[in-house]
Design a protein around this motif. Sequence first.
Motif, PDB file in Angstrom:
ATOM      1  N   THR A 135       0.825  -1.203   0.000  1.00  0.00           N
ATOM      2  CA  THR A 135       0.000   0.000   0.000  1.00  0.00           C
ATOM      3  C   THR A 135       0.867   1.264   0.000  1.00  0.00           C
ATOM      4  OG1 THR A 135      -0.079   0.120   2.413  1.00  0.00           O
ATOM      5  CG2 THR A 135      -1.756  -1.237   1.317  1.00  0.00           C
ATOM      6  N   GLN A 136       0.207   2.406  -0.221  1.00  0.00           N
ATOM      7  CA  GLN A 136       0.927   3.683  -0.167  1.00  0.00           C
ATOM      8  C   GLN A 136       1.517   3.911   1.227  1.00  0.00           C
ATOM      9  OE1 GLN A 136       1.170   6.342  -2.952  1.00  0.00           O
ATOM     10  NE2 GLN A 136       2.901   6.309  -1.553  1.00  0.00           N
ATOM     11  N   GLU A 137       0.768   3.530   2.268  1.00  0.00           N
ATOM     12  CA  GLU A 137       1.262   3.699   3.629  1.00  0.00           C
ATOM     13  C   GLU A 137       2.515   2.861   3.871  1.00  0.00           C
ATOM     14  OE1 GLU A 137      -1.883   3.126   2.867  1.00  0.00           O
ATOM     15  OE2 GLU A 137      -2.836   5.032   3.478  1.00  0.00           O
ATOM     16  N   MET A 138       2.556   1.652   3.304  1.00  0.00           N
ATOM     17  CA  MET A 138       3.733   0.796   3.446  1.00  0.00           C
ATOM     18  C   MET A 138       4.936   1.405   2.738  1.00  0.00           C
ATOM     19  SD  MET A 138       2.068  -3.007   2.945  1.00  0.00           S
ATOM     20  CE  MET A 138       3.554  -3.923   3.344  1.00  0.00           C
ATOM     21  N   VAL A 139       4.706   1.917   1.544  1.00  0.00           N
ATOM     22  CA  VAL A 139       5.790   2.552   0.783  1.00  0.00           C
ATOM     23  C   VAL A 139       6.350   3.736   1.559  1.00  0.00           C
ATOM     24  CG1 VAL A 139       6.305   3.921  -1.280  1.00  0.00           C
ATOM     25  CG2 VAL A 139       4.987   1.806  -1.479  1.00  0.00           C
ATOM     26  N   ASP A 140       5.452   4.591   2.043  1.00  0.00           N
ATOM     27  CA  ASP A 140       5.884   5.807   2.730  1.00  0.00           C
ATOM     28  C   ASP A 140       6.643   5.486   4.018  1.00  0.00           C
ATOM     29  OD1 ASP A 140       4.596   7.147   0.717  1.00  0.00           O
ATOM     30  OD2 ASP A 140       2.874   7.749   1.926  1.00  0.00           O
ATOM     31  N   LEU A 141       6.096   4.579   4.812  1.00  0.00           N
ATOM     32  CA  LEU A 141       6.713   4.282   6.098  1.00  0.00           C
ATOM     33  C   LEU A 141       8.041   3.551   5.945  1.00  0.00           C
ATOM     34  CD1 LEU A 141       6.464   4.574   9.128  1.00  0.00           C
ATOM     35  CD2 LEU A 141       5.182   2.428   9.187  1.00  0.00           C
ATOM     36  N   THR A 142       8.114   2.629   5.000  1.00  0.00           N
ATOM     37  CA  THR A 142       9.373   1.904   4.830  1.00  0.00           C
ATOM     38  C   THR A 142      10.457   2.811   4.235  1.00  0.00           C
ATOM     39  OG1 THR A 142      10.330  -0.178   4.065  1.00  0.00           O
ATOM     40  CG2 THR A 142       8.964   0.975   2.498  1.00  0.00           C
ATOM     41  N   ALA A 143      10.057   3.761   3.388  1.00  0.00           N
ATOM     42  CA  ALA A 143      11.029   4.740   2.886  1.00  0.00           C
ATOM     43  C   ALA A 143      11.517   5.632   4.023  1.00  0.00           C
ATOM     44  CB  ALA A 143      10.401   5.580   1.786  1.00  0.00           C
ATOM     45  N   THR A 144      10.608   6.028   4.895  1.00  0.00           N
ATOM     46  CA  THR A 144      10.992   6.831   6.057  1.00  0.00           C
ATOM     47  C   THR A 144      11.944   6.060   6.952  1.00  0.00           C
ATOM     48  OG1 THR A 144       8.946   8.122   6.040  1.00  0.00           O
ATOM     49  CG2 THR A 144      10.099   7.940   8.146  1.00  0.00           C
ATOM     50  N   THR A 145      11.657   4.778   7.184  1.00  0.00           N
ATOM     51  CA  THR A 145      12.522   3.940   8.010  1.00  0.00           C
ATOM     52  C   THR A 145      13.927   3.860   7.423  1.00  0.00           C
ATOM     53  OG1 THR A 145      10.597   2.637   8.693  1.00  0.00           O
ATOM     54  CG2 THR A 145      12.745   1.645   9.023  1.00  0.00           C
ATOM     55  N   ALA A 146      14.005   3.668   6.108  1.00  0.00           N
ATOM     56  CA  ALA A 146      15.310   3.594   5.438  1.00  0.00           C
ATOM     57  C   ALA A 146      16.055   4.922   5.528  1.00  0.00           C
ATOM     58  CB  ALA A 146      15.109   3.196   3.981  1.00  0.00           C
ATOM     59  N   LEU A 147      15.369   6.014   5.262  1.00  0.00           N
ATOM     60  CA  LEU A 147      16.022   7.318   5.275  1.00  0.00           C
ATOM     61  C   LEU A 147      16.398   7.752   6.693  1.00  0.00           C
ATOM     62  CD1 LEU A 147      13.809   9.007   2.556  1.00  0.00           C
ATOM     63  CD2 LEU A 147      16.287   8.643   2.403  1.00  0.00           C
ATOM     64  N   GLU A 148      15.632   7.313   7.679  1.00  0.00           N
ATOM     65  CA  GLU A 148      15.996   7.593   9.065  1.00  0.00           C
ATOM     66  C   GLU A 148      17.291   6.861   9.446  1.00  0.00           C
ATOM     67  OE1 GLU A 148      14.583   9.375  11.986  1.00  0.00           O
ATOM     68  OE2 GLU A 148      14.105  10.546  10.210  1.00  0.00           O
ATOM     69  N   GLU A 184      18.797  13.206  15.634  1.00  0.00           N
ATOM     70  CA  GLU A 184      18.583  12.094  14.703  1.00  0.00           C
ATOM     71  C   GLU A 184      18.901  10.755  15.365  1.00  0.00           C
ATOM     72  OE1 GLU A 184      17.142  11.912  11.862  1.00  0.00           O
ATOM     73  OE2 GLU A 184      16.854  14.068  11.627  1.00  0.00           O
ATOM     74  N   ASN A 185      19.891  10.756  16.241  1.00  0.00           N
ATOM     75  CA  ASN A 185      20.226   9.525  16.952  1.00  0.00           C
ATOM     76  C   ASN A 185      19.286   9.267  18.122  1.00  0.00           C
ATOM     77  OD1 ASN A 185      22.840   7.841  16.235  1.00  0.00           O
ATOM     78  ND2 ASN A 185      23.169   9.945  15.545  1.00  0.00           N
ATOM     79  N   GLU A 186      18.761  10.317  18.728  1.00  0.00           N
ATOM     80  CA  GLU A 186      17.801  10.121  19.815  1.00  0.00           C
ATOM     81  C   GLU A 186      16.530   9.431  19.330  1.00  0.00           C
ATOM     82  OE1 GLU A 186      18.583  13.632  23.104  1.00  0.00           O
ATOM     83  OE2 GLU A 186      17.340  14.119  21.355  1.00  0.00           O
ATOM     84  N   HIS A 187      16.066   9.800  18.134  1.00  0.00           N
ATOM     85  CA  HIS A 187      14.789   9.227  17.665  1.00  0.00           C
ATOM     86  C   HIS A 187      14.966   8.210  16.530  1.00  0.00           C
ATOM     87  CE1 HIS A 187      14.570  12.846  14.726  1.00  0.00           C
ATOM     88  NE2 HIS A 187      14.719  11.772  13.971  1.00  0.00           N
ATOM     89  N   LYS A 188      16.168   7.664  16.386  1.00  0.00           N
ATOM     90  CA  LYS A 188      16.471   6.813  15.243  1.00  0.00           C
ATOM     91  C   LYS A 188      15.649   5.540  15.171  1.00  0.00           C
ATOM     92  CE  LYS A 188      20.380   4.559  17.617  1.00  0.00           C
ATOM     93  NZ  LYS A 188      21.850   4.373  17.611  1.00  0.00           N
ATOM     94  N   ALA A 189      15.080   5.090  16.298  1.00  0.00           N
ATOM     95  CA  ALA A 189      14.344   3.823  16.302  1.00  0.00           C
ATOM     96  C   ALA A 189      12.835   3.997  16.160  1.00  0.00           C
ATOM     97  CB  ALA A 189      14.641   3.048  17.584  1.00  0.00           C
ATOM     98  N   VAL A 190      12.333   5.230  16.192  1.00  0.00           N
ATOM     99  CA  VAL A 190      10.885   5.428  16.253  1.00  0.00           C
ATOM    100  C   VAL A 190      10.175   4.936  14.992  1.00  0.00           C
ATOM    101  CG1 VAL A 190       9.023   7.110  16.501  1.00  0.00           C
ATOM    102  CG2 VAL A 190      11.099   7.347  17.872  1.00  0.00           C
ATOM    103  N   ALA A 191      10.593   5.426  13.824  1.00  0.00           N
ATOM    104  CA  ALA A 191       9.950   4.995  12.581  1.00  0.00           C
ATOM    105  C   ALA A 191      10.099   3.494  12.387  1.00  0.00           C
ATOM    106  CB  ALA A 191      10.541   5.754  11.382  1.00  0.00           C
ATOM    107  N   TYR A 192      11.246   2.949  12.778  1.00  0.00           N
ATOM    108  CA  TYR A 192      11.489   1.507  12.655  1.00  0.00           C
ATOM    109  C   TYR A 192      10.526   0.726  13.546  1.00  0.00           C
ATOM    110  CZ  TYR A 192      14.261  -2.699  11.794  1.00  0.00           C
ATOM    111  OH  TYR A 192      14.681  -3.940  11.392  1.00  0.00           O
TER     112      TYR A 192
END
Length: 293
Positions: A135-148, A184-192
Amino acid sequence: MNAKVNITNRAGASFPVRRMNFDFDAVPEYWMKGDAGLTHFMTALSALFPAGEKFFIDSVRAVRKHPAIANDEALQKEISAFIGQEAMHTQEHVGFNASAQKYGHDVDTLDCYTDKVIQGTRKFMAILGKPVGITQEMVDLTATTALEHFTATIASQLLTNTHIQELMTDETMKNMWMWHAIEENEHKAVAYDVFEGVFGKGLKSYALRTSSLVIAMVTLLIVQSYFLARLLKQDNQLNLDSLKSIYTYAYSPSKGVITGMGKEMLMYFKPGFHPNDLDTNSLLEKWKAKLGL
């Protein structure tokens, strides 16, 4: 640190939201030790952030009420703090980008290009993934996880690479980038954690997150390199001296900020990987003390 800091505890999250207000008025045109090439390299990177950070916020916010994580109070607090920090990053990079624009470097156009690339890529990937249930939500979130993962890794380089730090001779800009790197390191695990909470840890999720990292990194490298070349050309600085300094700063084996990221970036492909496997707690404590945070 040339910024007014107001710290907000986001209702018990493990990290705070620091409301910054850097003054970029006195930042010189070439704030990286007077070097145009290095300054434009960082400006080309900064041009990615306003639209990029907004995309990260939108991606996480779109799924935060998903039944799988809606009642996870601890994660919901982390999400709120994540959104707060990312919003502050957007604000401060908009301020820096405006200071570069003041010198005639067309960062506004680059910011518009970034948004167009993000929107075009996310929609195209959703079309490609639709036949297999992506889904679009999967694409967006997994891209965010990668870029984070990318932003946390390059942030670690900024905090550990003394060669880079020595080149940041303007105090305002050095403090801004180091503050950003800390957060960026403090919140690095949130999207994941949101991604795993919503989509699980199976083979499909692994394939999605690792392929997204490859696609995101190729896209980012192309876009940032184009932005850099455009800034250099517009400033009549597209020459061997600039390219040599950029190579040493970014890509040389011993000092490069990009080449130095290799080991940590590859860890993302390890089955069972989690961002907190990369322990940066002592590093962050050291830098928070240095910056008075």
